[in-house]
Design a protein around this motif. Structure first.
Motif, PDB file in Angstrom:
ATOM      1  N   ASP A 159       0.827  -1.211   0.000  1.00 31.51           N
ATOM      2  CA  ASP A 159       0.000   0.000   0.000  1.00 31.51           C
ATOM      3  C   ASP A 159       0.859   1.259   0.000  1.00 31.51           C
ATOM      4  O   ASP A 159       0.585   2.215  -0.732  1.00 31.51           O
ATOM      5  N   LYS A 160       1.904   1.247   0.818  1.00 31.92           N
ATOM      6  CA  LYS A 160       2.781   2.418   0.871  1.00 31.92           C
ATOM      7  C   LYS A 160       3.553   2.571  -0.450  1.00 31.92           C
ATOM      8  O   LYS A 160       3.791   3.690  -0.927  1.00 31.92           O
ATOM      9  N   ALA A 161       3.926   1.442  -1.032  1.00 38.38           N
ATOM     10  CA  ALA A 161       4.634   1.473  -2.318  1.00 38.38           C
ATOM     11  C   ALA A 161       3.743   2.090  -3.400  1.00 38.38           C
ATOM     12  O   ALA A 161       4.185   2.932  -4.187  1.00 38.38           O
ATOM     13  N   LYS A 162       2.475   1.658  -3.415  1.00 38.70           N
ATOM     14  CA  LYS A 162       1.522   2.218  -4.386  1.00 38.70           C
ATOM     15  C   LYS A 162       1.342   3.718  -4.164  1.00 38.70           C
ATOM     16  O   LYS A 162       1.238   4.493  -5.116  1.00 38.70           O
ATOM     17  N   PHE A 163       1.346   4.120  -2.897  1.00 36.76           N
ATOM     18  CA  PHE A 163       1.133   5.528  -2.562  1.00 36.76           C
ATOM     19  C   PHE A 163       2.274   6.403  -3.088  1.00 36.76           C
ATOM     20  O   PHE A 163       2.040   7.464  -3.669  1.00 36.76           O
ATOM     21  N   ILE A 164       3.508   5.967  -2.889  1.00 37.79           N
ATOM     22  CA  ILE A 164       4.633   6.804  -3.335  1.00 37.79           C
ATOM     23  C   ILE A 164       4.791   6.792  -4.858  1.00 37.79           C
ATOM     24  O   ILE A 164       5.346   7.717  -5.442  1.00 37.79           O
ATOM     25  N   LEU A 165       4.276   5.730  -5.510  1.00 41.99           N
ATOM     26  CA  LEU A 165       4.348   5.654  -6.979  1.00 41.99           C
ATOM     27  C   LEU A 165       3.229   6.433  -7.660  1.00 41.99           C
ATOM     28  O   LEU A 165       3.321   6.766  -8.840  1.00 41.99           O
ATOM     29  N   LYS A 166       2.187   6.727  -6.914  1.00 40.55           N
ATOM     30  CA  LYS A 166       0.978   7.333  -7.481  1.00 40.55           C
ATOM     31  C   LYS A 166       1.236   8.610  -8.285  1.00 40.55           C
ATOM     32  O   LYS A 166       0.679   8.778  -9.372  1.00 40.55           O
ATOM     33  N   PRO A 167       2.081   9.563  -7.795  1.00 43.51           N
ATOM     34  CA  PRO A 167       2.299  10.796  -8.572  1.00 43.51           C
ATOM     35  C   PRO A 167       2.831  10.553  -9.984  1.00 43.51           C
ATOM     36  O   PRO A 167       2.606  11.353 -10.883  1.00 43.51           O
ATOM     37  N   PHE A 168       3.538   9.409 -10.172  1.00 43.91           N
ATOM     38  CA  PHE A 168       4.106   9.113 -11.495  1.00 43.91           C
ATOM     39  C   PHE A 168       3.133   8.351 -12.393  1.00 43.91           C
ATOM     40  O   PHE A 168       3.409   8.182 -13.580  1.00 43.91           O
ATOM     41  N   LEU A 169       2.020   7.878 -11.823  1.00 42.69           N
ATOM     42  CA  LEU A 169       1.050   7.122 -12.629  1.00 42.69           C
ATOM     43  C   LEU A 169       0.416   7.969 -13.717  1.00 42.69           C
ATOM     44  O   LEU A 169      -0.045   7.455 -14.738  1.00 42.69           O
ATOM     45  N   ALA A 170       0.395   9.291 -13.522  1.00 44.85           N
ATOM     46  CA  ALA A 170      -0.215  10.191 -14.514  1.00 44.85           C
ATOM     47  C   ALA A 170       0.723  10.455 -15.697  1.00 44.85           C
ATOM     48  O   ALA A 170       0.322  11.062 -16.686  1.00 44.85           O
ATOM     49  N   VAL A 171       1.973   9.983 -15.590  1.00 48.10           N
ATOM     50  CA  VAL A 171       2.957  10.192 -16.664  1.00 48.10           C
ATOM     51  C   VAL A 171       2.925   8.973 -17.590  1.00 48.10           C
ATOM     52  O   VAL A 171       3.293   7.869 -17.171  1.00 48.10           O
ATOM     53  N   PRO A 172       2.474   9.132 -18.833  1.00 47.65           N
ATOM     54  CA  PRO A 172       2.292   7.974 -19.739  1.00 47.65           C
ATOM     55  C   PRO A 172       3.519   7.074 -19.844  1.00 47.65           C
ATOM     56  O   PRO A 172       3.392   5.850 -19.785  1.00 47.65           O
ATOM     57  N   GLN A 173       4.725   7.681 -19.995  1.00 46.41           N
ATOM     58  CA  GLN A 173       5.924   6.860 -20.185  1.00 46.41           C
ATOM     59  C   GLN A 173       6.365   6.131 -18.925  1.00 46.41           C
ATOM     60  O   GLN A 173       7.189   5.219 -18.970  1.00 46.41           O
ATOM     61  N   LYS A 174       5.822   6.530 -17.766  1.00 41.12           N
ATOM     62  CA  LYS A 174       6.151   5.857 -16.503  1.00 41.12           C
ATOM     63  C   LYS A 174       5.045   4.876 -16.082  1.00 41.12           C
ATOM     64  O   LYS A 174       5.314   3.925 -15.352  1.00 41.12           O
ATOM     65  N   ARG A 175       3.823   5.144 -16.534  1.00 42.17           N
ATOM     66  CA  ARG A 175       2.665   4.363 -16.088  1.00 42.17           C
ATOM     67  C   ARG A 175       2.834   2.866 -16.387  1.00 42.17           C
ATOM     68  O   ARG A 175       2.577   2.014 -15.527  1.00 42.17           O
ATOM     69  N   THR A 176       3.273   2.545 -17.593  1.00 39.29           N
ATOM     70  CA  THR A 176       3.424   1.133 -17.979  1.00 39.29           C
ATOM     71  C   THR A 176       4.441   0.424 -17.091  1.00 39.29           C
ATOM     72  O   THR A 176       4.228  -0.720 -16.672  1.00 39.29           O
ATOM     73  N   ILE A 177       5.543   1.113 -16.796  1.00 40.99           N
ATOM     74  CA  ILE A 177       6.582   0.529 -15.934  1.00 40.99           C
ATOM     75  C   ILE A 177       6.005   0.229 -14.556  1.00 40.99           C
ATOM     76  O   ILE A 177       6.195  -0.860 -14.002  1.00 40.99           O
ATOM     77  N   ILE A 178       5.274   1.206 -13.994  1.00 36.25           N
ATOM     78  CA  ILE A 178       4.695   1.048 -12.655  1.00 36.25           C
ATOM     79  C   ILE A 178       3.684  -0.090 -12.626  1.00 36.25           C
ATOM     80  O   ILE A 178       3.691  -0.934 -11.719  1.00 36.25           O
ATOM     81  N   GLN A 179       2.817  -0.123 -13.632  1.00 39.05           N
ATOM     82  CA  GLN A 179       1.785  -1.167 -13.671  1.00 39.05           C
ATOM     83  C   GLN A 179       2.408  -2.559 -13.762  1.00 39.05           C
ATOM     84  O   GLN A 179       1.927  -3.507 -13.124  1.00 39.05           O
ATOM     85  N   ASN A 180       3.486  -2.680 -14.551  1.00 44.21           N
ATOM     86  CA  ASN A 180       4.169  -3.976 -14.659  1.00 44.21           C
ATOM     87  C   ASN A 180       4.767  -4.398 -13.325  1.00 44.21           C
ATOM     88  O   ASN A 180       4.684  -5.564 -12.924  1.00 44.21           O
ATOM     89  N   ILE A 181       5.360  -3.429 -12.623  1.00 43.57           N
ATOM     90  CA  ILE A 181       5.959  -3.730 -11.315  1.00 43.57           C
ATOM     91  C   ILE A 181       4.876  -4.159 -10.321  1.00 43.57           C
ATOM     92  O   ILE A 181       5.016  -5.170  -9.620  1.00 43.57           O
ATOM     93  N   LEU A 182       3.788  -3.397 -10.257  1.00 47.64           N
ATOM     94  CA  LEU A 182       2.702  -3.710  -9.318  1.00 47.64           C
ATOM     95  C   LEU A 182       2.066  -5.059  -9.624  1.00 47.64           C
ATOM     96  O   LEU A 182       1.742  -5.831  -8.716  1.00 47.64           O
ATOM     97  N   ASN A 183       1.894  -5.330 -10.907  1.00 53.48           N
ATOM     98  CA  ASN A 183       1.324  -6.627 -11.307  1.00 53.48           C
ATOM     99  C   ASN A 183       2.243  -7.774 -10.907  1.00 53.48           C
ATOM    100  O   ASN A 183       1.795  -8.806 -10.402  1.00 53.48           O
ATOM    101  N   ASP A 184       3.547  -7.566 -11.148  1.00 57.20           N
ATOM    102  CA  ASP A 184       4.518  -8.615 -10.812  1.00 57.20           C
ATOM    103  C   ASP A 184       4.510  -8.921  -9.316  1.00 57.20           C
ATOM    104  O   ASP A 184       4.581 -10.083  -8.896  1.00 57.20           O
TER     105      ASP A 184
END
Length: 703
Positions: free
Chosen positions: A352-377
């Motif tokens: 939960d804390k990891a998702k929270f600190i990553l959240k500001p970058f989720l709005a950046v298209p070139q970063k979103r895919t990387i974050i989603q892959n990490i969270l899914n993994d």
């Protein structure tokens, strides 16, 4: 992007040129002004009483060091050259039979190139004011011209969509290309490329040394008026008949944005001041707008401080120059640290804390895919973690292959490190008789791991394999070393392979150092070792080729083999930047400068004396012919002034028999006939062989 300074000069801006710590500006009414770039305050200038120029044409130019100004005289078929420091006219240039539409200085301030409605292009000596060479003519108006950065090439572009690229060192290389859809309106040279733009908005990038197209850029929507690059030549700014600046990447050859700068006035010219990172835009409404390409940095800082990363990256996309700032480094550092922290949190199970600190970058298209892959993994991370801790390595490696993000965690790195320690110990134990069972027990946790199984099997099946690999490495027998690995691909995972690649990197660094120092034999020796490494083979062969080219080039220089020297410079452009070539070029240029001066006075005798050692060169043959032609033409002009019909008639016919009936001799015949000299032309075609060593002192004499 906001304007940082506005300069008003009362009339439409025709040309801006940056030199040293100043800029020169010429306006529509031929007033020349000099401004300090420190604060853009006026620092001098003068007014020239000539007909107005057209700011959208290329009929005015300022030399690279700000010493000379060229202005084509509208309606007079002539061009003037002005000494800016002395504020006086030094030359009025003729020969054109139509209005001059394009003028351009070379970067070394030796020549001026003019092109006109008559399709003719002439190269003029700034020092003497004499016509040095007539370039291959175009069948239509010449609208644009330019010189290469090294002043070895020039190009002209015409209304008929043709571009002519000429090597002015020798004049024996001439490319004529028809690749544009419309009339050529602008040509600029970069260090590596030439770029041309046309009336339809098409922009083409060229390899000018070969006359080949490298890329066609996404064009502007109207006529290309001006183009300029940043100081690193990574980006191209373009203006057309629109109120905006287009920005192109010259690394990717693609449009970055068609609205890099929005204007309120129609632009007429561009200049870039590298040391201040400022783009200057002249307009038809008499203004010069100064933009700092980093002025958006304030916005970037604000977005970063607000953690508004979406806006920050959007701004960087619109203005890629921001990638050069410390703020961009800070932003990327924040991203890397956020990812690193997110990994640590997820490794501890704090998703939960990891998702929270990553959240500001989720709005950046070139970063979103990387974050989603990490969270899914990391949905399966706990299973992976436990597998590592419980030494269930087959399961752990299987999960890491399925979820690549796991390979960035401390647990995966620990697992890999454990294998290296165990395997290195196993390699030593297997050499001792009767230790097989102990080795099996030691490696047991890693049995069943697909990428490790071949390594382990080889240890038992061929006990000396790793010793052999290590021996080949120590003996530097890399051809056999990689042959062994190619037969046993699992050895790419071995520490021996890793050590070999570290050694290759050191070799590579050493070779580059030797190349810079001119130690070519060492370059070849070390490269012969390096090319046994498959990943470095192509690079090593390029080093060998380069070293051999240098050695042959130095040999050509020592033997004054002019033809080979010039051929090698064309074939291997990197030679141009060497000190050896620069010294050679300076020597040859000085000779030709002397010759050009004598050519302006019609002194063929001194021309042949000065360049005696060049007369046998095929490379310089056409240039020398051109200079001698120019000298003879100047002799004929003097005869016209004296109205010496006898010598003039003999001279004209001799000229035709040597050089054919060209535009320039036709001009002289026409002038003679207007003076009622009634020249009888008896030579209809070239019928004399030209032996440069035995050319007559005067054109009316026999050789």
């Amino acid at each position: 992007m906001d304007v940082v300074k506005t300069i008003n000069i009362k009339n439409s801006v025709s040309r801006i040129r940056h030199f040293e710590d100043k800029i020169g500006v010429i306006d529509k009414k031929n007033t020349y002004r000099i401004f300090k770039i420190e604060n853009y305050e006026l620092d001098g200038g003068f007014r020239i009483n000539l007909p107005e120029n057209n700011p959208i044409e290329n009929s005015v130019d300022i030399s690279s060091s700000g010493n000379y100004l060229a202005i084509a005289i509208k309606g007079k078929n002539k061009t003037t050259i002005w000494d800016i420091n002395q504020k006086k006219l030094i030359h009025t240039l003729g020969w054109h039979k139509g209005e001059v539409l394009s003028v351009s200085f070379d970067n070394e301030e030796n020549y001026l190139l003019t092109g006109g409605m008559d399709g003719r292009g002439y190269l003029w000596s700034i020092e003497s004011g004499g016509m040095v060479l007539s370039l291959p003519p175009h069948p239509d108006y010449i609208l644009a011209s330019s010189f290469s950065k090294n002043s070895l090439w020039c190009a002209t572009g015409s209304y008929d969509r043709l571009i002519s690229i000429v090597n002015i060192t020798s004049i024996n290389i001439n490319y004529r290309k028809k690749s544009h859809r419309g009339a050529i309106t602008k040509i600029i040279f970069l260090k590596k490329y030439m770029i041309s733009g046309d009336k339809t908005g098409e922009i083409i990038v060229w390899d000018y040394t070969k006359g080949k197209i490298i890329a066609k850029l996404s064009g502007v929507s109207d006529m290309v008026i001006d183009m300029v690059t940043d100081e690193k030549e990574e980006y191209l700014f373009v203006i057309s008949k629109e109120k905006k600046v287009y920005l192109y990447s010259l690394n990717e050859f693609e449009l970055v944005t068609d609205k890099f700068i929005k204007l309120n006035e129609f632009p007429s010219c561009l200049e870039f001041v590298g040391e201040k990172s400022e783009l200057l835009i002249g307009t038809l409404s008499s203004s010069i707008y100064v933009y700092n390409i980093f002025s958006d940095n304030k916005k970037l800082i604000k977005f970063i401080n607000e953690n508004n990363y979406e806006k920050a990256y959007e701004l960087i996309k619109e203005n890629p120059f921001l990638k050069r700032t410390n703020e961009y480094k800070t932003l990327e550092d924040k991203w890397n640290k956020t990812i690193e922290l997110a990994y640590k949190l997820m490794e501890k199970g704090d998703y939960d804390k990891a998702k929270f600190i990553l959240k500001p970058f989720l709005a950046v298209p070139q970063k979103r895919t990387i974050i989603q892959n990490i969270l899914n993994d990391f949905g399966e991370f706990e299973k992976f973690k436990q597998a590592v801790l419980k030494l269930k390595y087959p399961l752990a490696y299987s999960l890491a292959n399925q979820y690549p993000s796991f390979k960035e965690t401390i647990y995966y790195k620990k697992m890999e490190n454990d294998f290296k320690k165990v395997f290195n110990k196993a390699k030593e134990l297997i050499k001792i008789k009767g230790q097989e069972e102990k080795v099996k027990k030691l490696l047991m946790p890693f049995r069943g791991v697909p990428q490790k199984t071949p390594l382990i099997q080889a240890l038992f099946n061929d006990k000396h394999l790793y010793d052999l690999l290590n021996t080949l490495f120590l003996k530097r027998q890399f051809d056999k070393f990689f042959e062994l690995i190619s037969r046993n691909p699992f050895l790419y995972e071995s520490s021996e392979y890793e050590n070999a690649m570290k050694y290759a990197e050191k070799l590579d660094n050493a070779i580059r150092d030797f190349l810079n120092k001119g130690e070519f034999k060492k370059v070849i020796s070390y490269s012969n070792i390096l090319r046994d490494f498959p990943e470095y083979k192509e690079k090593a062969e390029e080093y060998i080729k380069k070293a051999k080219v240098y050695m042959n080039f130095l040999n050509a220089l020592s033997n004054n083999n002019f033809d080979l020297i010039e051929k090698m410079v064309i074939d291997y452009p990197f030679l141009i930047d060497t000190n050896d070539y620069q010294d050679y070029k300076k020597n040859v240029t000085n000779k030709f400068k002397q010759v050009e001066k004598y050519s302006a006075f019609g002194d063929v005798e001194n021309i042949l004396k000065i360049i005696k050692d060049l007369l046998k060169s095929k490379t310089f043959y056409y240039k020398i012919i051109g200079l001698i032609k120019s000298a003879y033409l100047n002799q004929l002009l003097k005869l016209l002034q004296k109205k010496d019909k006898s010598k003039l008639e003999k001279g004209i016919n001799n000229y035709i028999s040597y050089f054919d009936m060209d535009n320039e001799i036709k001009d002289i015949i026409n002038i003679a006939n207007k003076l009622n000299l009634n020249i009888k032309v008896t030579s209809s075609e070239k019928n004399k062989l030209i032996d440069l060593e035995f050319m007559p002192k005067f054109i009316w004499e026999e050789a």
